[in-house]
Design an enzyme around this catalytic site. Structure first.
Site, PDB file in Angstrom:
ATOM      1  N   HIS A 292       0.848  -1.195   0.058  1.00  6.72           N
ATOM      2  CA  HIS A 292       0.046   0.042  -0.093  1.00  6.72           C
ATOM      3  C   HIS A 292       0.896   1.190  -0.177  1.00  6.72           C
ATOM      4  O   HIS A 292       0.565   2.431  -0.318  1.00  6.72           O
ATOM      5  CB  HIS A 292      -0.931   0.072   0.890  1.00  6.72           C
ATOM      6  CG  HIS A 292      -1.975  -1.062   1.197  1.00  6.72           C
ATOM      7  ND1 HIS A 292      -2.698  -1.353   0.164  1.00  6.72           N
ATOM      8  CD2 HIS A 292      -2.266  -1.884   2.127  1.00  6.72           C
ATOM      9  CE1 HIS A 292      -3.599  -2.264   0.575  1.00  6.72           C
ATOM     10  NE2 HIS A 292      -3.328  -2.681   1.630  1.00  6.72           N
TER      11      HIS A 292
ATOM     12  N   ASP B 111      -3.415 -10.205  -2.478  1.00  6.85           N
ATOM     13  CA  ASP B 111      -3.793  -9.795  -0.908  1.00  6.85           C
ATOM     14  C   ASP B 111      -5.057  -9.535  -1.033  1.00  6.85           C
ATOM     15  O   ASP B 111      -5.445  -9.022  -2.245  1.00  6.85           O
ATOM     16  CB  ASP B 111      -2.844  -8.663  -0.540  1.00  6.85           C
ATOM     17  CG  ASP B 111      -3.164  -8.381   0.891  1.00  6.85           C
ATOM     18  OD1 ASP B 111      -2.358  -8.548   1.711  1.00  6.85           O
ATOM     19  OD2 ASP B 111      -4.121  -7.363   1.025  1.00  6.85           O
TER      20      ASP B 111
ATOM     21  N   HIS C  81      -6.619  -7.060  -0.081  1.00  2.00           N
ATOM     22  CA  HIS C  81      -6.763  -5.491  -0.571  1.00  2.00           C
ATOM     23  C   HIS C  81      -5.927  -4.977  -1.667  1.00  2.00           C
ATOM     24  O   HIS C  81      -4.927  -5.520  -2.197  1.00  2.00           O
ATOM     25  CB  HIS C  81      -6.137  -4.637   0.662  1.00  2.00           C
ATOM     26  CG  HIS C  81      -6.935  -5.307   2.077  1.00  2.00           C
ATOM     27  ND1 HIS C  81      -6.404  -6.310   2.894  1.00  2.00           N
ATOM     28  CD2 HIS C  81      -7.907  -4.861   2.533  1.00  2.00           C
ATOM     29  CE1 HIS C  81      -7.285  -6.416   3.759  1.00  2.00           C
ATOM     30  NE2 HIS C  81      -8.199  -5.800   3.637  1.00  2.00           N
TER      31      HIS C  81
ATOM     32  N   ASP D 263      -4.553 -12.755   3.737  1.00  2.00           N
ATOM     33  CA  ASP D 263      -5.980 -12.144   4.250  1.00  2.00           C
ATOM     34  C   ASP D 263      -7.277 -12.430   3.319  1.00  2.00           C
ATOM     35  O   ASP D 263      -8.215 -11.875   3.578  1.00  2.00           O
ATOM     36  CB  ASP D 263      -5.811 -10.550   4.475  1.00  2.00           C
ATOM     37  CG  ASP D 263      -4.967  -9.929   3.656  1.00  2.00           C
ATOM     38  OD1 ASP D 263      -4.582 -10.813   2.392  1.00  2.00           O
ATOM     39  OD2 ASP D 263      -5.049  -8.625   3.749  1.00  2.00           O
TER      40      ASP D 263
END
Length: 382
Positions: free
Chosen positions: A151, A187, A189, A279
């Site tokens: 990120h 991931d 996200h 995740d």
């Protein structure tokens, strides 16, 4: 006559890890807020805490996969290395924050005493893992690192991330002569930081399969939607695959088969980077997807197959999220089994079964493919 130099083994994963990365203390509070409302007797650890990676290390060292793992450690990254991806102003902000005892960089993202040292070790071990592959010492390297990085944008921290470990490694590959690098991020996200770093480049194909979560504020302005395709020379070289909540093994397999594989086959990368977060598993507290060990194993096999065909088997795996302290480790084990293309599972799934209805994810993937086929040059050929 001298013997010809032997090729690096393809049935081994070279893991890069340093205990100093455990020094990043994210604290306790209400989930990742760091706050204490005053009426709870038990405050939980921040989801990105040392326990999650302790189990990842231990399962690779003592689990059934351990004979296939070779362990390495590396030095912290130098500031000059960080500037290959990040702006000087941003790095100076982090250095000053560390000198001043810490800083809340954005919601849930805390640079505390010890955090900067851990971040430099994470970047350094990821760069060393990439260099190990580039130098021909190994075919498959795994940067088992924290804090995570995907990120982190060139000038912005976000989502528990300070330095973009994968982005730094990709730039090292480019600087070392690789003409085309693909990044596949699984991931839960959106890998917004990595995408942002190469948004104007046609040398890097960034692919992110993630929950359809959208933007979550000023630190994460990217939406992760299908229309974020890149800019200028990079137009068509960023593929976002936002999957509906609840997408499981079969939905991910369909997305890999229909979108990821054709794009990578046409792009023909010289280096494959798998950005992995557990995740996306069915039981993660920070995700809403439903992958099981079988799903991670299948993704690993697909990545291995693509690398064998295009990058001479060269793969860098970079650790990101995964916040269920036990199941994340199991899913990592399964991913590595897939990457090694082992014929049979070495470790049984302790949860084993999760019901899945892939009908809606399949419709979504088909819709994404119809949208992208005229915009992403690699999909036009398939």
């Amino acid at each position: 006559m001298a013997a010809a130099p032997s090729s690096p083994p393809t049935n081994r994963v070279d893991a890069f890890w340093h205990d100093g990365m455990l020094s990043h203390d994210t604290g306790r509070g209400v989930f990742y807020s760091g706050s204490d409302p005053g009426f709870l007797d038990v405050l939980e650890k921040h989801p990105e805490n040392p326990d999650r990676v302790r189990n990842m290390v231990s399962i690779l060292k003592r689990g059934p996969i351990s004979p296939f793992i070779s362990w390495h450690t590396a030095m912290p990254a130098l500031t000059s290395q960080l500037l290959s991806f990040h702006s000087p102003e941003y790095i100076n902000e982090l250095v000053e924050a560390d000198k001043n005892g810490g800083k809340v960089l954005c919601y849930g993202t805390f640079l505390n005493p010890g955090s900067w040292d851990a971040a430099l070790l994470a970047a350094g071990n990821t760069l060393s893992a990439m260099k190990y592959v580039l130098d021909g010492k190994g075919k498959i390297a795994y940067a088992l690192v924290r804090p995570p990085g995907h990120h982190a944008q060139p000038s912005q921290a976000d989502g528990y991330c300070f330095l973009n470990n994968a982005g730094l490694a990709v730039q090292l590959a480019l600087d070392s002569g690789c003409k085309r690098v693909v990044v596949v991020d699984i991931d839960a996200h959106h890998g917004n930081g990595t995408a942002e770093g190469f948004y104007q480049s046609s040398d890097v194909l960034t692919i992110s399969l993630h929950m359809n979560h959208g933007s979550w504020g000023p630190s994460h302005p990217q939406s992760g939607s299908v229309d974020e395709l890149g800019e200028d020379e990079g137009y068509g070289y960023n593929m976002n695959i936002p999957l509906p909540n609840g997408t499981g093994d079969r939905g991910y397999e369909y997305a890999m088969t229909e979108l990821v594989v054709p794009a990578v086959e046409s792009f023909k990368p010289e280096m494959v980077v798998l950005v992995v977060g557990q995740d996306s598993s069915a039981f993660d507290p920070n995700g809403r997807q439903c992958l099981t060990m079988d799903g991670y194993r299948a993704i690993g096999r697909t990545i291995r197959s693509l690398a064998d065909r295009h990058s001479g088997g060269r793969i860098l795996i970079v650790q990101e999220g995964g916040y269920h302290v036990t199941y994340s480790a199991y899913c990592l084990h399964a991913t590595v089994e897939g990457i090694l293309d082992l014929p049979d599972p070495l470790l049984a799934d302790p949860i084993a079964y999760y019901p899945e209805d892939e009908a809606f994810p399949v419709k979504v993937v088909d819709s994404i493919k119809r949208y992208l086929v005229d915009k992403v040059p690699f999909l036009k050929e398939h």
